[in-house]
Design a protein around this motif. Sequence first.
Motif, PDB file in Angstrom:
ATOM      1  N   ARG A   1      13.151   0.688  -1.714  1.00 54.56           N
ATOM      2  CA  ARG A   1      12.916  -0.435  -2.609  1.00 54.56           C
ATOM      3  C   ARG A   1      13.411  -0.086  -4.008  1.00 54.56           C
ATOM      4  NH1 ARG A   1       6.785  -2.604  -1.148  1.00 54.56           N
ATOM      5  NH2 ARG A   1       7.226  -3.212   1.020  1.00 54.56           N
TER       6      ARG A   1
ATOM      7  N   GLU B   1      14.311  -4.863  -1.112  1.00 54.11           N
ATOM      8  CA  GLU B   1      14.070  -3.807  -0.122  1.00 54.11           C
ATOM      9  C   GLU B   1      15.223  -3.790   0.876  1.00 54.11           C
ATOM     10  OE1 GLU B   1      10.433  -2.103   2.569  1.00 54.11           O
ATOM     11  OE2 GLU B   1      10.732  -4.276   2.563  1.00 54.11           O
TER      12      GLU B   1
ATOM     13  N   ILE C   1      11.945  -8.872  -2.549  1.00 51.31           N
ATOM     14  CA  ILE C   1      10.510  -8.667  -2.341  1.00 51.31           C
ATOM     15  C   ILE C   1       9.763  -8.823  -3.666  1.00 51.31           C
ATOM     16  CG2 ILE C   1      10.827  -7.160  -0.341  1.00 51.31           C
ATOM     17  CD1 ILE C   1      10.242  -4.785  -2.243  1.00 51.31           C
TER      18      ILE C   1
ATOM     19  N   HIS D   1       8.302 -11.314  -4.879  1.00 52.88           N
ATOM     20  CA  HIS D   1       7.023 -12.010  -4.708  1.00 52.88           C
ATOM     21  C   HIS D   1       5.915 -11.016  -4.377  1.00 52.88           C
ATOM     22  CE1 HIS D   1       4.017 -14.862  -3.351  1.00 52.88           C
ATOM     23  NE2 HIS D   1       3.944 -14.211  -2.202  1.00 52.88           N
ATOM     24  N   TYR D   2       6.205 -10.087  -3.475  1.00 54.24           N
ATOM     25  CA  TYR D   2       5.184  -9.110  -3.082  1.00 54.24           C
ATOM     26  C   TYR D   2       4.891  -8.130  -4.217  1.00 54.24           C
ATOM     27  CZ  TYR D   2       6.425 -11.063   1.398  1.00 54.24           C
ATOM     28  OH  TYR D   2       6.669 -11.934   2.423  1.00 54.24           O
ATOM     29  N   LYS D   3       5.921  -7.778  -4.976  1.00 57.91           N
ATOM     30  CA  LYS D   3       5.710  -6.906  -6.126  1.00 57.91           C
ATOM     31  C   LYS D   3       4.845  -7.594  -7.183  1.00 57.91           C
ATOM     32  CE  LYS D   3       7.739  -2.977  -5.283  1.00 57.91           C
ATOM     33  NZ  LYS D   3       7.007  -1.705  -5.367  1.00 57.91           N
TER      34      LYS D   3
ATOM     35  N   LEU E   1       2.678  -9.844  -6.573  1.00 58.75           N
ATOM     36  CA  LEU E   1       1.321  -9.881  -6.028  1.00 58.75           C
ATOM     37  C   LEU E   1       0.630  -8.540  -6.221  1.00 58.75           C
ATOM     38  CD1 LEU E   1      -0.831 -11.427  -4.476  1.00 58.75           C
ATOM     39  CD2 LEU E   1       0.267 -10.683  -2.345  1.00 58.75           C
ATOM     40  N   GLU E   2       1.371  -7.457  -5.938  1.00 65.72           N
ATOM     41  CA  GLU E   2       0.799  -6.123  -6.124  1.00 65.72           C
ATOM     42  C   GLU E   2       0.383  -5.899  -7.575  1.00 65.72           C
ATOM     43  OE1 GLU E   2       3.538  -3.901  -2.710  1.00 65.72           O
ATOM     44  OE2 GLU E   2       3.705  -3.351  -4.825  1.00 65.72           O
TER      45      GLU E   2
ATOM     46  N   GLN F   1      -9.807  -7.855  -3.877  1.00 65.92           N
ATOM     47  CA  GLN F   1      -8.845  -7.622  -2.799  1.00 65.92           C
ATOM     48  C   GLN F   1      -9.441  -6.714  -1.720  1.00 65.92           C
ATOM     49  OE1 GLN F   1      -6.207  -9.164  -2.400  1.00 65.92           O
ATOM     50  NE2 GLN F   1      -5.169  -8.070  -0.763  1.00 65.92           N
TER      51      GLN F   1
ATOM     52  N   ASP G   1      -2.457 -16.706  -5.744  1.00 68.10           N
ATOM     53  CA  ASP G   1      -2.119 -16.343  -4.367  1.00 68.10           C
ATOM     54  C   ASP G   1      -3.072 -16.982  -3.359  1.00 68.10           C
ATOM     55  OD1 ASP G   1      -4.380 -14.932  -5.008  1.00 68.10           O
ATOM     56  OD2 ASP G   1      -3.719 -13.042  -4.119  1.00 68.10           O
TER      57      ASP G   1
ATOM     58  N   ASP H   1      -1.498 -17.916  -0.097  1.00 68.68           N
ATOM     59  CA  ASP H   1      -1.159 -16.742   0.721  1.00 68.68           C
ATOM     60  C   ASP H   1      -2.400 -16.214   1.446  1.00 68.68           C
ATOM     61  OD1 ASP H   1       1.493 -16.795  -0.141  1.00 68.68           O
ATOM     62  OD2 ASP H   1       1.019 -15.629  -1.915  1.00 68.68           O
TER      63      ASP H   1
END
Length: 500
Positions: free
Chosen positions: A93, A107, A129, A131-133, A135-136, A149, A301, A304
């Motif tokens: 990544r 990624e 990725i 979007h996922y980053k 979110l993280e 979480q 989120d 999701d």
Amino acid sequence: MAARSDIGVNASFFQKLASGVPGVLFIYWLSADGESHRCPYISEHVQGLFGIAPTDLNENADPIFSMIHPEDYDAVVQSIRESSETLSVWNYRARVRLQSGGYEWFEVTSEPERQPDGSTLWYGQFHNIQHYKNLEQSLRQSEAEFSFQAGFQRLIARLSTEFINLGFGTIDQCIDELLRTIGQFFQVDRAFLFSFSEDYGVMTNTHEWCRDGVEGLIDTQPQISTEKFLWWRKQIEGMVSGSRVVFIEDVDRLPEEAESERLWLQEQGVSSLFSVPIRVRGRVTGFFGVVSMRRRTWRLDQADLLIIVSGLLSGALERNRLEEELLSQSIRDPLTGLHNRRYLMPRLDEMLARSNRRGERFALAIFDIDHFKSINDSIGHLGGDYVLQRFAAILVSHTRSMDVVVRFGGEEFIVVFSALESTDVRRFVKRILEAVQEEAFVFDDAGIEVTASAGVAGIDEFVDCPASPDALIAAADHRLYLAKEAGRNCFVDASGTLRI
């Protein structure tokens, strides 16, 4: 040169194939000395993402590598070198500069292949990725967020375990529990599950949970025709064609074309809601949702998270449908209504597989009605059938929906206890035997004294030898024999004999 020619011939085919795939498909070539590299093939998406023409990369991959963030560049090169040396999958990544000028996370996943000349080819793809980053990053912004979480993950893990070990015929109970748990966790006013008719013209409210003080609708509005809700029908089309989540942030601000929907929701006091499609065997069969009756700020989120929940529901409903079909293949004992041996053996195989993969614990107990032949001889077979049915009912009432309860044959029954420590298993078995002893068995106005014995074996006992359904049953059956030898009305497990 022949290999490059073949790639060129097939490039048109590859581009057509890749046009429907998210991300960028590529073939990446690195010379044996590592001094030159290129992309014999790369999909057209690279042009839109980075402003680089695919043909520019056919001879030299430098333009795409120049887009890598300076802080990530050396690590990317090192990851390629390691993949080339070990021929292991290249997975990494990194941040890459877009055509717009900003950096986003991508990624890459690619399989290496050594060429006769010592060079290496990678076949793979890389995709966005970011979007996922994002979110993280948002999940780590505060201790409260981290706690949320973690709580959600625990909740999903628990619900997943319950659905995995779902007993036949308990799907409604499990869905009701899920709606209650999710509703309380997200602090909403109502959580619901609707099913669609075949033509999507009617919605049926099959399950509902409401916060204390909130009036339920499942009894007063069990079925709703979508005929007059034209705007909502468009939303249904979006669910069906694109698995789209419907989010109404403010009912009062629905568009003019949704006036019927706005008035209907306002009558119910709804302020905002989410609806997430449920798919069973690839078809949208309904939707799951949550409602707030007061203005609130939803999580970014939220959709999701609800999609994860709808995935659990979809899986449980699909499994329930499969089990209903299996029912027609004689997996139930007609006398007691319990599952039979045909159902038990594949379930044990599944549980053993999960135990091997994830270390999930379970134990198997064999129950046998004491002196059952004498009972049959004294009151007849109809009386014996009555005792078997009452005994089965006691087993069901003193086990959980996630446990497997089976009539194994004759007067023998098996219960497979999931996700319990050995001390908890002993407590369950003791409670069952006590319930049998205390039960008033009456047939033809005559009382019948009934007791039972049991043998218990746990999966954690199979350390030095391989576990199998037959081995587990044999171990429990041997301990059942020891319980009978010890005078009956008791059970034997790894700790010894325990009397009632």
